[in-house]
Design a protein around this motif. Structure first.
Motif, short mmCIF file in Angstrom:
data_model
loop_
_atom_site.label_atom_id
_atom_site.label_comp_id
_atom_site.label_asym_id
_atom_site.label_seq_id
_atom_site.Cartn_x
_atom_site.Cartn_y
_atom_site.Cartn_z
N ASP A 174 26.11 9.97 -23.92
CA ASP A 174 27.32 9.25 -24.31
C ASP A 174 27.61 9.58 -25.75
OD1 ASP A 174 29.38 7.27 -24.65
OD2 ASP A 174 28.05 5.81 -24.78
N TRP A 175 27.56 10.82 -26.14
CA TRP A 175 27.72 11.39 -27.36
C TRP A 175 29.10 11.97 -27.93
CZ3 TRP A 175 23.32 10.72 -30.41
CH2 TRP A 175 23.21 11.21 -31.64
N GLU A 176 29.38 11.86 -29.28
CA GLU A 176 30.39 12.26 -29.90
C GLU A 176 30.83 13.88 -29.53
OE1 GLU A 176 30.78 10.93 -33.81
OE2 GLU A 176 32.81 11.77 -33.89
N ARG A 177 32.01 14.24 -29.28
CA ARG A 177 32.09 15.89 -29.06
C ARG A 177 33.66 16.12 -29.24
NH1 ARG A 177 31.41 20.87 -26.85
NH2 ARG A 177 32.77 20.94 -24.88
N ASP A 178 33.92 16.93 -30.20
CA ASP A 178 35.47 17.23 -30.58
C ASP A 178 35.43 18.75 -30.80
OD1 ASP A 178 38.04 17.47 -31.04
OD2 ASP A 178 38.03 15.46 -32.17
N PRO A 179 35.30 19.57 -29.95
CA PRO A 179 35.33 21.03 -30.43
C PRO A 179 36.36 21.52 -31.07
CG PRO A 179 34.76 20.93 -28.10
CD PRO A 179 35.38 19.53 -28.58
N SER A 180 37.57 21.15 -30.79
CA SER A 180 38.77 21.54 -31.66
C SER A 180 38.75 21.18 -32.83
CB SER A 180 40.15 21.37 -30.95
OG SER A 180 40.45 20.29 -30.96
N ARG A 181 38.48 19.88 -33.35
CA ARG A 181 38.38 19.32 -34.51
C ARG A 181 37.22 20.06 -35.67
NH1 ARG A 181 36.36 13.25 -35.65
NH2 ARG A 181 34.41 14.32 -35.32
N SER A 182 35.98 20.23 -34.80
CA SER A 182 35.08 20.84 -35.57
C SER A 182 35.42 22.41 -35.97
CB SER A 182 33.63 20.99 -34.85
OG SER A 182 33.23 19.72 -34.67
N ARG A 183 36.36 22.91 -34.88
CA ARG A 183 36.55 24.60 -35.40
C ARG A 183 37.47 24.41 -36.64
NH1 ARG A 183 41.02 27.01 -33.05
NH2 ARG A 183 41.23 29.07 -33.49
N SER A 184 38.48 23.42 -36.38
CA SER A 184 39.56 23.54 -37.58
C SER A 184 39.05 23.34 -39.02
CB SER A 184 40.55 22.20 -37.24
OG SER A 184 41.35 22.49 -36.01
N VAL A 185 38.00 22.36 -38.83
CA VAL A 185 37.37 21.98 -40.15
C VAL A 185 36.84 23.37 -40.51
CG1 VAL A 185 35.41 20.49 -41.12
CG2 VAL A 185 37.20 19.53 -39.69
#
Ligand SMILES: [Zn+2]
Length: 371
Positions: free
Chosen positions: A322-333
Motif C-alpha cells: 500500500d505504498w505510493e508510486r507515481d513513475p511519470s511524476r518522478s520522471r518529470s521531476v
C-alpha cells in the motif's frame, strides 16, 4: 551571462521581495509558492518543456499535501498555529486538514496518499474546500507588493467578487462557470525550475521561521517536523527493493552486508518524494557519502534501467505494501532537475568523488523511461 540567467536572477529578486512582504497573517504565501514550484517540476514534459498553466485544483491538492505533515499534533500535543489574527486562532486551511486527519488518520506518520484512499469522498471535500480558500484569498493576494498587485508570476481571470457558489458549480463539473487556470508569465516556470535548489531551502527556512514565531518555539526544532524526510518510515520497502537489486548496493553494486539504508534517489532536499520508484537501498556508508548530491550519469542509467526492467515488480510491491508510486511524476521531476542544472554542476559518483555532469547521457537515460 545569458538572457536566461538574467531572467532567473530577475525572478529571484522579485521572489525575495514577496518573501519580505509582511501582509500575510498566515503561512499561505509559503505554501502557495512551494506548490507552484513543485508543480513546475512535476509538469515538466518528457522533452523538457515546462508548463504554461497550472490550475487551482492542482494547487489545492499540492497545498493539502504540503500542510499534511504540519497538521498532525506536534510532539503529540497540539497542531502548530499557522495563522489567525487572534491568539489561539488557526489558519482555516490548516484547521480543515487537522480536522480531516483527526477523523481518518490518527497516525501522525500517515502519508497523505493513504488518507486519500482511506476515504476518497471526504478527501475530495477537503480538496474542494482548500481550492475555494486559495481562490478567495492567497492566489489573488500573493502578488501584492506594497500598494499594488504586479502579476509577474501568473495571470488569472477572476476578481475579488468571485462567489463560492460559482466555484462550487465548477467543482461539480458545470462547464464555464469558473476559469480555474493560472497562466504562468513567460519564463516563470523555466526559472522556478532553475532556481529550485535555491528557492526550496529558502522557502522552508522562512516558513519555519514564521511558524516558530507564531508558536514561540525555536526554529531549529521545527525544520524536521515540518519538512523532514524522516516522518514516513521507509523500512517496509527495504527488503523488497533489496531483492530487486539482487542483494547489492544500488550505488557501488557490491553485496549489501552490514548496515543499509533506504535512499531517495532524487534527494529529498531537491524534491520530496517517497514514491517507490524514487527509493533505492544502499550501504549506509554510500548513502552518507551521497548526502544531498544528485547522482552521476551511471547511477541515472541504473535507476532508469531498474524502472524499466522492474516496472511490474515495483507495481506489485507498491500494491502489496500500500505504498505510493507515481513513475511519470518522478520522471518529470528528474528531467526537470537534471536538464536545468548549470553546466558546471558536479554530481556524485562514489565515495567522495564528484564528477562533471554528462547531460546528454543523463537525458538519454531518462528519455528511455518514457512509456
Ligand atoms: Zn555501496
Amino acid at each position: 551571462m545569458t538572457d536566461q540567467d538574467r531572467g532567473a536572477i530577475g525572478l529571484a529578486e522579485r521572489m525575495l521581495g514577496l518573501l519580505d512582504e509582511g501582509s500575510f497573517s498566515a503561512t499561505y504565501k509559503y505554501a502557495l509558492l512551494m506548490a507552484l514550484l513543485d508543480l513546475c517540476l512535476e509538469k515538466m514534459s518528457g522533452r523538457g518543456v515546462p508548463p504554461e498553466t497550472v490550475t487551482t485544483r492542482q494547487l489545492a491538492e499540492k497545498v493539502v499535501e504540503l500542510y499534511w505533515p504540519h497538521a498532525a499534533p506536534y510532539r503529540g500535543q497540539h497542531v502548530l498555529r499557522q495563522g489567525g489574527v487572534r491568539q489561539g486562532n488557526q489558519a482555516e486551511i490548516v484547521s480543515a486538514i487537522a480536522a480531516h486527519r483527526a477523523g481518518v488518520a490518527r497516525d501522525p506518520d500517515q502519508p497523505v496518499f493513504r488518507a486519500r484512499l482511506a476515504d476518497p469522498e471526504r478527501f475530495e471535500k477537503l480538496v474542494r474546500f482548500v481550492e475555494w480558500k486559495l481562490i478567495e484569498m492567497p492566489i489573488p493576494r500573493l502578488q501584492w507588493v506594497g500598494p499594488e498587485e504586479i502579476r509577474f508570476l501568473y495571470e488569472y481571470a477572476w476578481t475579488k467578487h468571485v462567489r463560492q457558489s460559482e466555484v462550487s458549480a465548477y467543482q461539480r463539473g458545470a462547464p464555464r462557470t469558473f476559469d480555474n487556470r493560472l497562466l504562468l508569465r513567460a519564463g516563470v516556470a523555466e526559472n522556478l525550475v532553475r532556481l529550485n535548489g535555491l528557492l526550496r531551502p529558502l522557502l522552508h527556512r522562512e516558513w519555519a521561521r514564521m511558524v516558530a514565531a507564531m508558536n514561540r518555539l525555536p526554529e531549529s526544532e521545527l525544520d524536521d517536523f515540518l519538512f523532514g524526510a524522516t516522518r514516513v518510515p521507509l523500512d517496509p520497502v527495504r527488503a523488497p527493493l533489496l531483492s530487486l537489486q539482487a542483494g547489492r548496493c544500488f550505488y557501488c553494486q557490491t553485496r549489501l552486508s552490514g548496515p543499509s539504508e533506504v535512499d531517495h534517489f532524487i534527494p529529498w532536499a531537491r524534491y520530496p518524494n517517497n514514491g517507490l520508484e524514487n527509493l533505492v537501498v544502499a550501504h549506509a556508508r554510500c548513502n552518507n557519502r551521497k548526502r544531498d548530491f544528485l547522482a552521476a550519469a551511471r547511477h541515472v542509467e541504473n535507476w532508469s534501467g531498474r524502472a524499466r526492467a522492474h516496472a511490474s515488480d515495483l507495481e506489485v510491491v507498491a500494491s502489496e505494501l500500500d505504498w505510493e508510486r507515481d513513475p511519470s511524476r518522478s520522471r518529470s521531476v528528474a528531467v526537470a532537475i537534471y536538464s536545468r542544472l548549470p553546466e558546471e554542476a558536479r554530481l556524485w559518483e562514489r565515495e567522495s568523488e564528484l564528477v562533471a555532469m554528462e547531460r546528454p547521457r543523463i537525458l538519454a537515460a531518462l528519455g528511455r523511461l518514457a512509456a
